[in-house]
Motif scaffolding. Structure first.
Motif, PDB file in Angstrom:
ATOM      1  N   ASP A   1     -14.305 -31.233  55.981  1.00  0.00           N
ATOM      2  CA  ASP A   1     -13.748 -32.391  56.682  1.00  0.00           C
ATOM      3  C   ASP A   1     -14.679 -33.588  56.568  1.00  0.00           C
ATOM      4  N   ASN A   2     -15.953 -33.385  56.855  1.00  0.00           N
ATOM      5  CA  ASN A   2     -16.896 -34.503  56.818  1.00  0.00           C
ATOM      6  C   ASN A   2     -17.161 -34.997  55.404  1.00  0.00           C
ATOM      7  N   LEU A   3     -17.144 -34.086  54.434  1.00  0.00           N
ATOM      8  CA  LEU A   3     -17.288 -34.515  53.041  1.00  0.00           C
ATOM      9  C   LEU A   3     -16.101 -35.376  52.643  1.00  0.00           C
ATOM     10  N   MET A   4     -14.900 -34.957  53.035  1.00  0.00           N
ATOM     11  CA  MET A   4     -13.702 -35.725  52.727  1.00  0.00           C
ATOM     12  C   MET A   4     -13.732 -37.080  53.415  1.00  0.00           C
ATOM     13  N   MET A   5     -14.187 -37.088  54.668  1.00  0.00           N
ATOM     14  CA  MET A   5     -14.259 -38.352  55.403  1.00  0.00           C
ATOM     15  C   MET A   5     -15.241 -39.301  54.747  1.00  0.00           C
ATOM     16  N   ALA A   6     -16.359 -38.769  54.281  1.00  0.00           N
ATOM     17  CA  ALA A   6     -17.352 -39.619  53.612  1.00  0.00           C
ATOM     18  C   ALA A   6     -16.766 -40.242  52.353  1.00  0.00           C
ATOM     19  N   ILE A   7     -16.033 -39.435  51.585  1.00  0.00           N
ATOM     20  CA  ILE A   7     -15.400 -39.932  50.364  1.00  0.00           C
ATOM     21  C   ILE A   7     -14.348 -40.988  50.697  1.00  0.00           C
ATOM     22  N   TYR A   8     -13.525 -40.678  51.720  1.00  0.00           N
ATOM     23  CA  TYR A   8     -12.453 -41.602  52.085  1.00  0.00           C
ATOM     24  C   TYR A   8     -13.004 -42.898  52.668  1.00  0.00           C
ATOM     25  N   PHE A   9     -14.099 -42.797  53.398  1.00  0.00           N
ATOM     26  CA  PHE A   9     -14.734 -43.992  53.955  1.00  0.00           C
ATOM     27  C   PHE A   9     -15.149 -44.933  52.827  1.00  0.00           C
ATOM     28  N   VAL A  10     -15.708 -44.371  51.767  1.00  0.00           N
ATOM     29  CA  VAL A  10     -16.113 -45.182  50.607  1.00  0.00           C
ATOM     30  C   VAL A  10     -14.889 -45.829  49.965  1.00  0.00           C
ATOM     31  N   ILE A  11     -13.812 -45.051  49.829  1.00  0.00           N
ATOM     32  CA  ILE A  11     -12.581 -45.585  49.242  1.00  0.00           C
ATOM     33  C   ILE A  11     -12.043 -46.752  50.069  1.00  0.00           C
ATOM     34  N   LEU A  12     -12.026 -46.577  51.393  1.00  0.00           N
ATOM     35  CA  LEU A  12     -11.516 -47.636  52.266  1.00  0.00           C
ATOM     36  C   LEU A  12     -12.407 -48.873  52.229  1.00  0.00           C
ATOM     37  N   MET A  13     -13.699 -48.675  51.989  1.00  0.00           N
ATOM     38  CA  MET A  13     -14.605 -49.811  51.853  1.00  0.00           C
ATOM     39  C   MET A  13     -14.339 -50.578  50.554  1.00  0.00           C
ATOM     40  N   LEU A  14     -13.890 -49.853  49.522  1.00  0.00           N
ATOM     41  CA  LEU A  14     -13.653 -50.465  48.222  1.00  0.00           C
ATOM     42  C   LEU A  14     -12.313 -51.182  48.131  1.00  0.00           C
ATOM     43  N   ILE A  15     -11.317 -50.688  48.878  1.00  0.00           N
ATOM     44  CA  ILE A  15      -9.951 -51.228  48.776  1.00  0.00           C
ATOM     45  C   ILE A  15      -9.891 -52.741  48.977  1.00  0.00           C
ATOM     46  N   PRO A  16     -10.591 -53.311  49.978  1.00  0.00           N
ATOM     47  CA  PRO A  16     -10.504 -54.774  50.157  1.00  0.00           C
ATOM     48  C   PRO A  16     -11.038 -55.573  48.981  1.00  0.00           C
ATOM     49  N   THR A  17     -11.816 -54.940  48.112  1.00  0.00           N
ATOM     50  CA  THR A  17     -12.373 -55.649  46.958  1.00  0.00           C
ATOM     51  C   THR A  17     -11.476 -55.576  45.728  1.00  0.00           C
ATOM     52  N   LEU A  18     -10.411 -54.769  45.804  1.00  0.00           N
ATOM     53  CA  LEU A  18      -9.546 -54.557  44.648  1.00  0.00           C
ATOM     54  C   LEU A  18      -8.380 -55.536  44.649  1.00  0.00           C
ATOM     55  N   SER A  19      -8.192 -56.210  43.533  1.00  0.00           N
ATOM     56  CA  SER A  19      -7.125 -57.212  43.442  1.00  0.00           C
ATOM     57  C   SER A  19      -5.740 -56.582  43.568  1.00  0.00           C
ATOM     58  N   PHE A  20      -5.595 -55.309  43.178  1.00  0.00           N
ATOM     59  CA  PHE A  20      -4.306 -54.614  43.276  1.00  0.00           C
ATOM     60  C   PHE A  20      -3.786 -54.662  44.707  1.00  0.00           C
ATOM     61  N   PHE A  21      -4.638 -54.398  45.662  1.00  0.00           N
ATOM     62  CA  PHE A  21      -4.231 -54.387  47.071  1.00  0.00           C
ATOM     63  C   PHE A  21      -4.151 -55.800  47.644  1.00  0.00           C
ATOM     64  N   ARG A  22      -5.059 -56.669  47.257  1.00  0.00           N
ATOM     65  CA  ARG A  22      -5.096 -58.010  47.827  1.00  0.00           C
ATOM     66  C   ARG A  22      -3.901 -58.846  47.390  1.00  0.00           C
ATOM     67  N   LYS A  23      -3.317 -58.499  46.248  1.00  0.00           N
ATOM     68  CA  LYS A  23      -2.132 -59.218  45.786  1.00  0.00           C
ATOM     69  C   LYS A  23      -0.862 -58.764  46.500  1.00  0.00           C
ATOM     70  N   ARG A  24      -0.914 -57.576  47.090  1.00  0.00           N
ATOM     71  CA  ARG A  24       0.297 -56.980  47.655  1.00  0.00           C
ATOM     72  C   ARG A  24       0.332 -56.972  49.181  1.00  0.00           C
ATOM     73  N   PHE A  25      -0.790 -57.306  49.813  1.00  0.00           N
ATOM     74  CA  PHE A  25      -0.845 -57.283  51.276  1.00  0.00           C
ATOM     75  C   PHE A  25      -1.488 -58.560  51.800  1.00  0.00           C
ATOM     76  N   PRO A  26      -1.057 -59.024  52.975  1.00  0.00           N
ATOM     77  CA  PRO A  26      -1.753 -60.156  53.620  1.00  0.00           C
ATOM     78  C   PRO A  26      -3.176 -59.737  53.986  1.00  0.00           C
ATOM     79  N   THR A  27      -4.137 -60.657  53.828  1.00  0.00           N
ATOM     80  CA  THR A  27      -5.541 -60.326  54.117  1.00  0.00           C
ATOM     81  C   THR A  27      -6.220 -61.452  54.909  1.00  0.00           C
ATOM     82  N   PRO A  28      -5.710 -61.780  56.088  1.00  0.00           N
ATOM     83  CA  PRO A  28      -6.277 -62.916  56.834  1.00  0.00           C
ATOM     84  C   PRO A  28      -7.720 -62.709  57.277  1.00  0.00           C
TER      85      PRO A  28
END
Length: 409
Positions: free
Chosen positions: A164-191
């Motif tokens: 569980d904690n290993l998965m959370m650590a991996i997912y935490f990194v992914i969630l930290m990276l998502i705001p930097t990806l243009s794929f997501f920023r083009k498709r969602f509001p980011t105020p």
């Protein structure tokens, strides 16, 4: 595992001391060093306990550990609920609450999918599913409650915590990276992201954990009322649940509905959660004046993380953690797909979706840490309010999953 240990099971003072000191050191490291903050104090406490038990320093069984399960864990539940302000959930949260609830549905769907795929390969998966579905809706307190309720073997609890904690650590990194990806920023509001980019960085030099658990005003009266009220709620809830469990019939010759009612209304932790919420609704001003209950409750949960690491067999964890990692990976993946798909359809801000999914998988405090890390200051309070709702519904979801799946193993 060692049959002989340097410290004997009846040496209660020393064992309590080790548990308390290890939990305290874990918190200190988490708040002082960046690497420990990323690893989390829970993992540090768990690893420390595993090392001590597997090297024969402490025994794998003791009445001290039973006391943690029987007293500390139940006491932590109301303490972590006291700071919830029920009336502000809708007022402050808006779509954040909606996407959080949808994300919870993703957790349930993911648990069901993962269970049916792996139930023939992982023992006690009905119990583990209850623990994970509750934890991935609320947090560690729900994991602890379901572990105790379904009496999951300690070594499997430990293996699940590792995965569980290993998965959370991996997912935490992914969630930290998502705001930097243009794929997501083009498709969602980011105020909030855009606001941060317009401001200069404010670096305090503190770790995320230290920034979140900042010093607060707390009096002796706060401590007395917090602990005293929590104990009172635990006593009343457990007595009431015990009485209902005896009155409502259950067993092989009883209908599914009665068995379900017995499992729900006769469950110590569900009754404790329910009565605590009723108390919060009836006496909001009383609980609003209490400071420190969240800190005390969180510290007690750290004691729990130490204890669940003690019976861990390293060979068993190495053997079973990979499959358990796959189990939680499927749940997290489906949670993420459901959360982002629904968020896209409802035109929810990217920041809200990220924090809602994080609050489901990692609990409100990790979601708050993510908000702090990204500088989304206006979302820290709301995600704590919304995320703590998971503490309320997590035990209900976990109990339903556990009772249902127990008949399928």
């Amino acid at each position: 595992m060692y049959l002989y240990s340097l410290i004997q099971p009846d040496d209660t003072l020393t064992l309590w001391g080790i548990i308390v000191v290890l939990a305290s050191v874990s918190i200190l490291l988490e708040q002082r060093y960046t690497w420990a903050s990323k690893l989390t104090g829970a993992i540090i406490a768990l690893i420390g306990a595993i090392i001590l038990s597997n090297t024969g320093v402490i025994p794998t069984e003791s009445p001290v550990y039973d006391a943690v399960w029987g007293v500390i864990v139940p006491l932590a539940i109301p303490l972590l609920l006291f700071h919830i302000k029920l009336g502000k959930i809708w007022q402050e949260s808006g779509k954040l609450l909606l996407i959080f609830l949808i994300s919870s549905i993703g957790t349930v769907a993911g648990t069901m999918t993962s269970f049916f795929l792996l139930k023939d390969h992982i023992p006690y998966l009905d119990k583990i599913s209850a623990m994970i579905s509750a934890s991935y809706t609320g947090g560690g307190v729900n994991f602890a409650a379901m572990s105790a309720k379904f009496e999951t073997p300690g070594e499997w609890v430990s293996a699940t915590v590792v995965a569980d904690n290993l998965m959370m650590a991996i997912y935490f990194v992914i969630l930290m990276l998502i705001p930097t990806l243009s794929f997501f920023r083009k498709r969602f509001p980011t105020p909030h992201i855009q606001e941060v980019e317009r401001q200069a960085d404010d670096k305090s030099g503190k770790t995320l954990a230290e920034s979140f658990w900042k010093r607060k005003d707390i009096s002796l009266k706060d401590m007395a009322l917090s602990v005293g009220t929590a104990f009172l709620l635990v006593i009343i809830s457990f007595k009431f649940a015990g009485a209902l469990g005896e009155v409502i019939p259950s067993g092989e010759n009883v209908s599914f509905l009665l068995n379900l009612l017995n499992g729900l209304l006769g469950d110590n932790y569900l009754v404790l959660t329910t009565l605590t919420i009723i108390a919060l609704a009836l006496f909001p001003s009383y609980f609003e004046k209490l400071n420190g209950s969240q800190e005390i409750g969180t510290y007690l949960i750290y004691l729990f993380f130490v204890v669940i690491g003690i019976p861990a067999s390293i060979p068993l964890i190495l053997k079973n953690a990979p499959l358990l990692l796959l189990f939680v990976f499927i749940i997290v993946l489906i949670n993420m797909v459901v959360s982002f798909t629904a968020g896209r359809f409802l035109k929810v801000n990217l920041e809200d979706i990220i924090l809602a999914s994080n609050a489901n998988i990692g609990g409100p405090t990790t979601a708050a840490a993510l908000a702090i890390a990204n500088g989304w200051k206006n979302l820290i309070g709301p995600i704590l309010v919304v995320g703590t709702l998971g503490y309320i519904i997590g035990n209900y979801i976990g109990t339903f999953i556990g009772v249902w799946f127990s008949g399928l193993m």
